[in-house]
Enzyme design. Structure first.
Site, PDB file in Angstrom:
ATOM      1  CG  ASP A 166      80.004 -90.515  28.903  1.00  0.00           C
ATOM      2  OD1 ASP A 166      80.157 -90.374  30.120  1.00  0.00           O
ATOM      3  OD2 ASP A 166      79.251 -91.394  28.405  1.00  0.00           O
ATOM      4  CE1 TYR A 212      77.514 -96.961  26.540  1.00  0.00           C
ATOM      5  CE2 TYR A 212      78.897 -95.052  26.172  1.00  0.00           C
ATOM      6  CZ  TYR A 212      77.797 -95.623  26.757  1.00  0.00           C
ATOM      7  OH  TYR A 212      76.979 -94.856  27.551  1.00  0.00           O
ATOM      8  CE  LYS A 268      78.699 -93.667  31.007  1.00  0.00           C
ATOM      9  NZ  LYS A 268      78.928 -93.744  29.563  1.00  0.00           N
ATOM     10  CG  HIS A 328      77.027 -98.297  32.270  1.00  0.00           C
ATOM     11  ND1 HIS A 328      77.679 -98.593  31.108  1.00  0.00           N
ATOM     12  CD2 HIS A 328      76.010 -97.468  31.906  1.00  0.00           C
ATOM     13  CE1 HIS A 328      77.092 -97.983  30.093  1.00  0.00           C
ATOM     14  NE2 HIS A 328      76.076 -97.292  30.552  1.00  0.00           N
ATOM     15  CB  ILE A 385      77.607 -86.464  27.464  1.00  0.00           C
ATOM     16  CG1 ILE A 385      76.533 -87.239  28.253  1.00  0.00           C
ATOM     17  CG2 ILE A 385      78.718 -86.008  28.397  1.00  0.00           C
ATOM     18  CD1 ILE A 385      77.034 -88.555  28.860  1.00  0.00           C
TER      19      ILE A 385
HETATM   20  P1  NAD Z   1      71.283 -88.131  22.489  1.00  0.00           P
HETATM   21  O1  NAD Z   1      70.120 -87.531  23.193  1.00  0.00           O
HETATM   22  O2  NAD Z   1      72.601 -87.468  22.556  1.00  0.00           O
HETATM   23  O3  NAD Z   1      70.787 -88.303  21.002  1.00  0.00           O
HETATM   24  C1  NAD Z   1      71.588 -88.765  19.982  1.00  0.00           C
HETATM   25  C2  NAD Z   1      70.749 -88.677  18.716  1.00  0.00           C
HETATM   26  O4  NAD Z   1      70.485 -87.316  18.408  1.00  0.00           O
HETATM   27  C3  NAD Z   1      71.466 -89.252  17.516  1.00  0.00           C
HETATM   28  O5  NAD Z   1      70.510 -89.990  16.800  1.00  0.00           O
HETATM   29  C4  NAD Z   1      71.916 -88.055  16.712  1.00  0.00           C
HETATM   30  O6  NAD Z   1      71.890 -88.312  15.353  1.00  0.00           O
HETATM   31  C5  NAD Z   1      70.896 -87.001  17.083  1.00  0.00           C
HETATM   32  N1  NAD Z   1      71.496 -85.639  17.080  1.00  0.00           N
HETATM   33  C6  NAD Z   1      72.656 -85.276  17.687  1.00  0.00           C
HETATM   34  N2  NAD Z   1      72.877 -83.966  17.492  1.00  0.00           N
HETATM   35  C7  NAD Z   1      71.851 -83.490  16.755  1.00  0.00           C
HETATM   36  C8  NAD Z   1      71.534 -82.214  16.240  1.00  0.00           C
HETATM   37  N3  NAD Z   1      72.317 -81.156  16.464  1.00  0.00           N
HETATM   38  N4  NAD Z   1      70.399 -82.089  15.524  1.00  0.00           N
HETATM   39  C9  NAD Z   1      69.585 -83.150  15.308  1.00  0.00           C
HETATM   40  N5  NAD Z   1      69.832 -84.383  15.774  1.00  0.00           N
HETATM   41  C10 NAD Z   1      70.959 -84.554  16.494  1.00  0.00           C
HETATM   42  O7  NAD Z   1      71.358 -89.668  22.971  1.00  0.00           O
HETATM   43  P2  NAD Z   1      72.468 -90.666  23.461  1.00  0.00           P
HETATM   44  O8  NAD Z   1      73.539 -90.869  22.465  1.00  0.00           O
HETATM   45  O9  NAD Z   1      71.743 -91.866  23.917  1.00  0.00           O
HETATM   46  O10 NAD Z   1      73.096 -89.959  24.745  1.00  0.00           O
HETATM   47  C11 NAD Z   1      74.287 -89.204  24.699  1.00  0.00           C
HETATM   48  C12 NAD Z   1      75.405 -89.896  25.431  1.00  0.00           C
HETATM   49  O11 NAD Z   1      75.007 -90.225  26.758  1.00  0.00           O
HETATM   50  C13 NAD Z   1      75.801 -91.244  24.845  1.00  0.00           C
HETATM   51  O12 NAD Z   1      76.557 -91.142  23.681  1.00  0.00           O
HETATM   52  C14 NAD Z   1      76.525 -91.870  26.013  1.00  0.00           C
HETATM   53  O13 NAD Z   1      77.845 -91.367  26.117  1.00  0.00           O
HETATM   54  C15 NAD Z   1      75.668 -91.410  27.171  1.00  0.00           C
HETATM   55  N6  NAD Z   1      74.666 -92.418  27.569  1.00  0.00           N
HETATM   56  C16 NAD Z   1      74.780 -92.978  28.796  1.00  0.00           C
HETATM   57  C17 NAD Z   1      73.876 -93.920  29.227  1.00  0.00           C
HETATM   58  C18 NAD Z   1      74.030 -94.515  30.583  1.00  0.00           C
HETATM   59  O14 NAD Z   1      73.364 -95.513  30.902  1.00  0.00           O
HETATM   60  N7  NAD Z   1      74.869 -93.958  31.419  1.00  0.00           N
HETATM   61  C19 NAD Z   1      72.814 -94.342  28.396  1.00  0.00           C
HETATM   62  C20 NAD Z   1      72.705 -93.754  27.138  1.00  0.00           C
HETATM   63  C21 NAD Z   1      73.624 -92.789  26.747  1.00  0.00           C
END
Ligand code: NAD
Length: 277
Positions: free
Chosen positions: A46, A51, A76, A109, A230
């Site tokens: 994704d 990004y 997106k 997006h 994701i």
């Molecule tokens: P997330 O909830 O996936 O959190 C990521 C954080 O969690 C990072 O700091 C990482 O170090 C930590 N983490 C990951 N795995 C872990 C584990 N096993 N144990 C402990 N900590 C852990 O947040 P995100 O990255 O904001 O969201 C995931 C994905 O969603 C993004 O990468 C992106 O692709 C998507 N996204 C989309 C939008 C949108 O507007 N559509 C907005 C934000 C994110």
């Protein structure tokens, strides 16, 4: 093959239930991170124009030994490119960066309701679908009124709506609307973006009881709600941990324990107000 099951979208196509998100993965680290993720078993990647790391995603796909038809690539449309012609041009730009002929899923997006362009933008998405340049089209950060407008004013229903969703902000009403209309829910920020959810005592205690990590019980909660999820991590051990969700289950009491952490508060922007270009 990866051990991740797929969900069927209303258009008959399948989407892996767990994917790898690359928000905030620096462009120069993206190729390596995506290559690691594919090695760990992820098949859904994704990304987004915003990004600025689509090239890294494309480079990892090009070098991967996993056949293209086993990968599912989402990008997106960035906020500044809403509108019919701008959407078509921005899509071309993404495809060049990703090095793909056909995209699996293209999302709007953010709806940017204050500019009132998302219906026109969606018309361009329908065109890309009709031309066979993308297999599925969907939206992100759409609220019920935005979805209602698309459903009443356009021809093709979104396959998915990717929204902020985690145990603190479980989006019950929106999920019900999606279920009623055959739209899949995809959770972003599923782990609470590293802002304390995984340290919540309810989650920590449940993880201890299940002999799993806090991230795994939270991701399993998403899976059992029927969401696509994701999570993002550039750490290969955590990548593997975040996909290793299919040999345990949460029972009703476990699911109820997770519900206790609900605050109803978003961690990210409100889609009705977010207007960053
Ligand atoms: P997330 O909830 O996936 O959190 C990521 C954080 O969690 C990072 O700091 C990482 O170090 C930590 N983490 C990951 N795995 C872990 C584990 N096993 N144990 C402990 N900590 C852990 O947040 P995100 O990255 O904001 O969201 C995931 C994905 O969603 C993004 O990468 C992106 O692709 C998507 N996204 C989309 C939008 C949108 O507007 N559509 C907005 C934000 C994110």
């Amino acid at each position: 093959m990866s051990g991740v099951p797929s969900l069927r979208m209303y258009n008959g196509l399948e989407i892996p239930q767990v994917g790898f998100g690359v928000f905030l993965v620096p462009p120069e680290e993206t190729k390596q991170a995506v290559a690691e993720a594919i090695k760990a078993g992820y098949r859904l990647i994704d990304t987004a124009q915003g990004y600025r790391n689509e090239e890294g995603v494309g480079a990892a796909i090009a070098e991967s030994e996993v056949p293209r038809d086993e990968l599912f690539i989402t990008t997106k449309l960035t906020n500044s490119e809403h509108g019919y012609d701008t959407t078509l041009a921005a899509f071309d730009g993404s495809m060049k960066k990703l090095g793909l002929d056909v995209l699996d899923l293209f999302l709007i997006h953010w709806p940017l309701p204050m500019f009132d362009q998302y219906v026109e933008t969606w018309r361009a998405f329908e065109r890309l679908l009709a031309d066979g340049r993308v297999r599925s089209i969907g939206v992100s950060n759409f609220e019920i009124p935005h979805l209602q407008r698309l459903l009443s004013e356009t021809d093709v229903k979104p396959t998915v709506n990717q929204v902020e969703l985690h145990p603190e902000f479980p989006q019950e009403e929106l999920r019900t609307y999606h279920d009623e209309h055959g739209i899949l829910t995809e959770s972003w920020g599923p782990l609470g973006q590293g802002k304390g959810l995984l340290e919540n005592p309810e989650i920590v205690e449940l993880a201890r009881r299940k002999d799993r990590t806090p991230a795994q019980v939270v991701l399993r909660w998403h899976v059992q709600l029927g969401c696509v999820v994701i999570p993002k991590s550039v750490n290969p051990d955590r990548m593997r941990e975040n996909i290793d969700l299919f040999d345990f289950e949460l029972d009703d009491a476990d699911m109820a324990d997770i519900s206790k952490v609900r605050t109803g508060q978003r961690l990210g922007a409100d889609p009705n107000e977010f207007a960053m270009l």
